[in-house]
Structures are given as structure tokens and as C-alpha cells.
Design an enzyme around this catalytic site. Structure first.
Site, PDB file in Angstrom:
ATOM      1  N   GLY A 114     -16.626  38.001  63.528  1.00 48.08           N
ATOM      2  CA  GLY A 114     -15.629  36.977  63.253  1.00 48.08           C
ATOM      3  C   GLY A 114     -14.278  37.535  62.867  1.00 48.08           C
ATOM      4  O   GLY A 114     -13.317  36.776  62.707  1.00 48.08           O
ATOM      5  N   LYS A 141      -6.643  55.630  58.149  1.00 45.96           N
ATOM      6  CA  LYS A 141      -6.629  55.815  56.695  1.00 45.96           C
ATOM      7  C   LYS A 141      -7.773  56.714  56.217  1.00 45.96           C
ATOM      8  O   LYS A 141      -7.818  57.110  55.048  1.00 45.96           O
ATOM      9  CB  LYS A 141      -6.674  54.454  56.007  1.00 45.96           C
ATOM     10  CG  LYS A 141      -5.412  53.627  56.256  1.00 45.96           C
ATOM     11  CD  LYS A 141      -5.530  52.225  55.706  1.00 45.96           C
ATOM     12  CE  LYS A 141      -4.218  51.463  55.940  1.00 45.96           C
ATOM     13  NZ  LYS A 141      -3.870  51.336  57.365  1.00 45.96           N
ATOM     14  N   ARG A 189       2.303  50.738  46.974  1.00 42.97           N
ATOM     15  CA  ARG A 189       1.146  50.234  46.229  1.00 42.97           C
ATOM     16  C   ARG A 189       0.102  51.330  46.022  1.00 42.97           C
ATOM     17  O   ARG A 189       0.110  52.353  46.715  1.00 42.97           O
ATOM     18  CB  ARG A 189       0.524  49.051  46.986  1.00 42.97           C
ATOM     19  CG  ARG A 189       1.467  47.878  47.121  1.00 42.97           C
ATOM     20  CD  ARG A 189       0.856  46.779  47.971  1.00 42.97           C
ATOM     21  NE  ARG A 189       0.562  47.218  49.331  1.00 42.97           N
ATOM     22  CZ  ARG A 189       0.063  46.428  50.277  1.00 42.97           C
ATOM     23  NH1 ARG A 189      -0.207  45.168  49.990  1.00 42.97           N
ATOM     24  NH2 ARG A 189      -0.160  46.891  51.484  1.00 42.97           N
TER      25      ARG A 189
END
Length: 643
Positions: free
Chosen positions: A302, A421, A550
Site C-alpha cells: 500500500g 541512507k 534535523r
């Protein structure tokens, strides 16, 4: 039903009349309009046979089934083939029977003079095609008048007079309800200037769009080049903006199927268009060999990547497709979409948490997959910094569970979707994906299953990614927040990423990490400014603010570590990292320590043990903090809302 019968009968009679007229006119032309008595008898005798044989040949080629109003080059080629076959037959008959007629005088009545054969062939072809062209021209004229009567139809310039431009012009002509009135083409190919494409003149070059918009009264433009690279789309959209024309673009080439184009998918130029590259060329035969007729399982079905993988897998007609997803709503939406688009496929939705062993084993037992695409993962970097235990549970141990069950059941292919990453990670999310890669590589060395990892960077438009966040901020009038002016990322569109995942799974022997060619990294602040412009705002109308890097983020992402030495594969956009696989016992030992720390649920200890497993994990690297922020006189301010 009676109306259809009358219509079909009329078409047959017209074709027979045209073929008859062609034959008689051929005789008259051959004998200078003075037909000798002997030739008149011959023409009368051969008339029903020639015309009957020609129409029979047209039927064999399927010509009577073609809709007259849509006749084109393809139909003309079929008609030429049908007429040519009969011409060849009569020519051969003429050569053979020419010898026989000296013995049997009556054989002359079976012969057509060569001049008549040649003339009849040309006239029959021109006549059969001609009546259809007349029908098409008449139909298009009616459509054109309807279009003119549409008072709200927008005068539109079509940018690009190639094959896709022709498809757009045809679609507009056939659908006046779209409210589009094309006024001409613009194309940078000077050879096309002055030519006419589907009744529309190629006025000039795209760079002169402002001048031609003023001359033609156009109020919008449609970019009709489906495979234009991002730089070209950027240039064209900037030219349209300078001309004051809103620019729309047709769907990508992969959405144009069988020469059909649905203009309901026409949309504004998006940021994805400015960053797209050359279309991916796939080895469809190799992909089809693995997927056609096979049971395929997709985890995270999904999600943005998982759902697009499912769409593209369906194109290769798998035997069964199992959609594994723990989000009920996301699973409901993708299952409903796939059933609508592929009603004949066997598609099964499975609500399943990949960390639940009993449920995973039950799904595998039902599916018995031959190919697994593992796209389920927690992916948001700051969210995983706050929730490291959930990242480890899902990304590491969920992957381990899936891989173990696949290994036990000897599933032929297991493809894990990873991320850039995972390279020299500075975040929990990146470290967990690297840990999953390590386990997959270690297990591959002793498994019958062909384990493959595919690594790529950011995907444009995926849920929670930067572009949807920017759009949401724009809808509120700004400001758009960017973490740092030097923040750069690799970007790829969702369809391109999924196409390359499918291609990579055909290449691996087991244990490889494939790296997708992401092109050049893009500054996030440039992305934000492009989106501002595409949304119809001036640069000074929407403020761009910087909020600081961040936790866990890097200014620059890497697709492969230096020691991996990524090499080329047979596909120009896929590379393979040449790295040694870790030893399975050592990886398992460290995973057991990580599992114990997970049960204690102490975040600091979790990160510490994760660092022992992924030795290149550096949560406090220098480049995780901004080296500088813009000076106050640059008109930028800090904002706590980050991207």
C-alpha cells in the site's frame, strides 16, 4: 440492430461500386475511351470475378471491419496489401494463360490486359481509400464545427509536432467536450515549420511562444512531448510562463498504450517533469521470464513504492499477486485499483505485520511465492530518531523474518528495497536499513534463495516526501521551510524507480547490492523555488525559510560507500556494489544482542548496539549539523516547521 445492418450493407455496396468503377475505368483508359467489342465482352465476363476476388481479399485483410471515420496510414497499408495481392494474382495468371490461349481460344476471356491490371490496381486502391478519407474528413469537419460552437473552448498552442503531438490533436478533435481548441503547433525542428499536422499548421519554434500566443489568441499551452528530459520541460515551462500561458503536459510515455492517449490525464507541469530523465529501457523479456505466470508477493503493497511495483508487476501477467500490507486503508485502495485495471488477474490482499511470524508463515503457505519484493519499512528519518525501537523491530527484524521464511521455503527470488541512507548512516533509519542489507547478504551466501538488494535515493511524490509537504505549505500561502540552503538529495520518480527494481531482480545471482543511477543531486531549495514558480507564484510572493538540519540528517547523501566500488551492469542505469558479504554467524550474534536490547526498550542502549552491528553508523557526524546559516540580511528566517 436494423440501423447497424443498413449501415454495414451500405458500406459493402459502396466498396463494390468503387471496385466496379475502377475496373471499367481501367478498360476505358487502356483503350482511349473506345472499347472494342471483343474487350467489352471480356470486361463483362470478368467483371464479377475481378470485383468479387478484390472484395474477398479486402475481407481477408480485415478492411471491412475498420471504422471509416478513423482511417489512417495503418488502414491504408492493409488496403494496399489486399489490392496488391489480387494484382499479383492477375499478373501471374496473365503470364501463364498467355501461353494456353493459343491452344484454347476461349482462354482469352480469362485474361486481363496488362495495362488494365495496372490501371485497375491503382484506381481500386485510390477509390477504396478515397471514400474512407471523405468520410473521415466529413466527420472531422462536423467535430470542428461542434468545437467552434463550444464558446468556452480555450485556444491552445500544442508544443511539439511529433507522434505524441499527432495523438493529442486527434484526441482533441474527437472530444470537443474537453473544451480545447488547438490553434497550431510549435516545434523546434525547423524542417516542420509551415507543414500541417492533422489539420493544424506548425507555426514556428517553441522559443517564440510569446509571439505566436499573441498572434493566435492562445490562452494556454500543452507540452505534447512525452519523453522530453527534465531540462527541456523546465525550459519550455519557463518560456510559457514568460508568455503568460499556463502550461499543461501529457502523460509519460509509459502511460500511452497502443497508440492511445487519454487526455483526461492531462495535467499541469509538475516538479517531477522538471527532474525526469531519459525513459528507462527495460529488458521486458527477462522480467517477463521471472514474473509471467508466477506467484508474486509484495510487502508494503500500500506504500508509494510497493503500490507502483504492484501496478508494474501486473503488466507482466503474474499467476498470482499477493499484496502484503498492515495498513487496512492503504491495502483497500491499491487492491480496488488493481482489480479495476486488471480484472482477470488473481490478486489477493493480505493484512499482515511482517514482524508477526505466525501470520507471515500463513501468508507464505497460501501464496507459495516464487518472487518476493520487500518494500515494507519505516522510512521517515526524524520519526525513527524518536522511535528507534520501532525502526529496529520493523526494518531489521521484520526483514530478517521474511528472509528466514523465504530461505526455509526455498523461494527462488527475494528482492529487498533499500535506500541511500544506508550508506555511512547518520540516522537510526539508515542504520536499520544497512543492518537489513547485511543480514540479506550474509544469508545469501548459504541459501538456495537468490537474495538481491536494490538501493536508491529519494522518490518524488512518495507519501511524506518533500514535494507533498511543500505543496501543503503552498496551499496555506507559505512559507516553504527548507532545512539548510546546501541540503542536496538524489531524486527519482516512482515509476522509474520501480522499473529499475524489476530490472535489477533479473540480474542478481545472490548477495549483490544494486545501486540505481539517480542522476545529479538536486538542491532542496532549488526544488522549492521551482515548485513556487510552477504553482503560478512569483519568487517574491512565497517566502523560503531555513530551519536547520534535523537529527540524523546529512547535507549530502551517498549511493554507495567508497569500499563498495560500484561497477556497471548490462543496464546503463543499474550498478552493482562489489562488497564482501559479512559472516552469517557474526551477524546473527549481534542481532541477538540487538533483540535483547529491544526487549528492554531503552533507546540509548538500542542505538549503542545498533552501532556495534553497523560499524559505519555515526549518529553524531559533523555533517549532521549545519555548517552555516544564511545571514539575516538575506531576508531569510528560521522556522520550526522542517522539511
Amino acid at each position: 440492430m436494423t440501423r447497424i445492418l443498413v449501415f454495414r450493407t451500405a458500406q459493402i455496396l459502396i466498396d463494390l461500386l468503387v471496385l466496379s468503377a475502377a475496373l471499367w475505368l481501367a478498360f476505358l483508359l487502356r483503350f482511349d475511351w473506345e472499347l472494342p467489342t471483343q474487350m467489352l465482352k471480356r470486361a463483362m465476363f470478368l467483371w464479377p470475378y475481378v470485383v468479387g476476388l478484390q472484395y474477398f481479399s479486402l475481407m481477408l485483410m480485415g478492411v471491412p471491419r475498420f471504422a471509416w471515420r478513423y482511417v489512417g496510414l495503418r488502414e491504408a497499408i492493409r488496403i494496399f496489401g489486399a489490392v496488391g495481392a489480387v494484382t499479383a494474382f492477375f499478373f501471374m495468371l496473365r503470364l501463364v494463360a498467355g501461353v494456353v490461349q493459343y491452344r484454347w481460344g476461349y482462354a482469352q476471356y480469362a485474361l486481363l490486359p496488362l495495362g488494365v491490371i495496372a490501371a485497375d490496381s491503382a484506381l481500386a486502391f485510390l477509390g477504396v481509400v478515397g471514400v474512407r478519407v471523405v468520410r473521415r474528413v466529413g466527420s472531422e469537419e462536423v467535430q470542428r464545427r461542434k468545437l467552434v460552437r463550444h464558446t468556452d473552448a480555450k485556444p491552445t498552442l500544442l508544443l511539439g509536432a511529433g507522434q505524441e503531438g499527432l495523438l493529442v490533436a486527434k484526441e482533441i478533435a474527437n472530444r470537443p467536450e474537453l473544451g480545447i481548441r488547438p490553434v497550431g503547433f510549435l516545434d523546434d525542428d525547423a524542417v516542420k515549420h509551415g507543414s500541417v499536422v492533422h489539420g493544424l499548421k506548425v507555426l514556428g519554434a517553441i522559443k517564440d511562444v510569446e509571439r505566436f500566443a499573441a498572434l493566435s489568441g492562445a490562452v494556454q499551452a500543452i507540452i505534447t512531448i512525452s519523453n522530453a528530459p527534465g531540462a527541456a520541460v523546465r525550459k519550455i515551462s519557463e518560456q510559457c510562463q514568460a508568455a503568460g500561458l499556463p502550461a499543461k503536459i501529457i502523460p509519460g510515455l509509459y502511460q500511452i498504450v497502443g497508440g492511445k492517449l487519454n487526455l483526461t490525464r492531462l495535467r499541469d507541469v509538475a516538479i517531477e517533469d522538471l527532474l525526469r530523465r531519459e525513459p528507462v529501457v527495460l529488458d521486458g523479456e527477462a522480467i517477463s521470464h521471472d514474473l509471467r505466470g508466477a506467484p508474486v508477493l509484495v510487502t508494503g503493497a500500500g506504500g508509494s513504492i510497493g503500490s507502483e511495483l504492484c501496478r508494474q508487476i501486473c503488466r507482466f501477467n503474474p499467476g498470482k499477486l499477493f499484496l502484503v500490507e498492515r495498513s487496512e486503508n492503504a491495502l483497500f485502495e491499491i487492491h480496488r485499483e488493481l482489480l479495476r485495471e486488471y480484472p482477470n488477474l488473481n490478486i489477493t490482499p493480505c493484512i499482515c505485520d511482517i514482524t508477526d511470524r505466525a501470520r507471515v508463515e500463513a501468508v507464505f503457505a497460501e501464496c507459495q511465492p516464487q518472487v518476493i519484493f520487500h518494500a515494507a519499512a519505516h522510512k521517515h528519518v526524524p520519526m525513527m530518531e524518536w522511535n528507534p525501537g520501532e525502526a529496529i523491530k520493523n526494518n531489521v527484524f521484520g526483514t530478517r523474518l521474511l528472509a528466514d521464511v523465504a530461505h526455509q521455503q526455498k523461494v527462488p527470488v527475494f528482492v529487498m528495497v533499500s535506500t541511500d541512507k544506508a550508506v555511512n548512516p547518520t540516522s537510526v533509519m539508515g542504520a536499520t536499513k544497512r543492518a537489513a542489507e547485511m543480514y540479506i547478504q550474509a544469508l545469501a551466501s548459504s541459501s538456495h534463495t537468490r537474495f538481491v538488494t536494490v538501493r536508491f535515493g529519494n522518490v518524488l511524490g512518495s507519501a511524506g516526501s518533500v514535494v507533498p509537504i511543500f505543496r501543503e505549505q503552498l496551499s496555506r500561502g507559505g512559507p516553504i521551510t527548507v532545512t539548510h540552503p546546501e541540503m542536496r538529495r538524489y531524486f527519482m520518480t516512482i515509476p522509474e524507480a520501480c522499473q529499475l527494481i524489476l530490472q535489477a531482480q533479473t540480474m542478481g545471482r545472490g548477495g549483490e547490492i544494486f545501486v540505481l543511477d539517480m542522476g545529479e543531486p538536486v538542491k532542496i531549495v532549488d526544488l522549492a523555488r521551482d515548485l513556487i514558480r510552477l504553482s503560478g507564484f512569483r519568487a517574491d510572493e512565497i517566502e523560503v525559510t531555513f530551519s536547520g538540519v534535523r537529527p540524523g540528517e546529512k547535507l549530502f547523501e551517498e549511493l554507495s560507500a567508497d569500499e563498495e566500488k560500484a561497477d556497471k551492469t548490462r543496464h546503463p542505469k543499474i550498478f552493482v556494489g562489489q562488497t564482501s558479504a559479512p559472516q552469517l554467524p557474526e551477524v546473527v550474534r549481534k542481532l541477538e544482542l540487538l533483540s535483547q536490547a529491544l526487549q528492554n526498550a531503552e533507546a540509548r542502549r538500542l542505538v549503542q548496539v545498533l552501532g556495534e552491528l553497523v560499524v559505519e553508523y555515526r549518529p553524531n557526524r559533523e555533517d549532521s549539523e549545519p555548517k552555516s546559516l544564511p545571514a539575516p540580511n538575506e531576508g531569510l528566517q528560521l522556522n520550526p516547521e522542517t522539511v
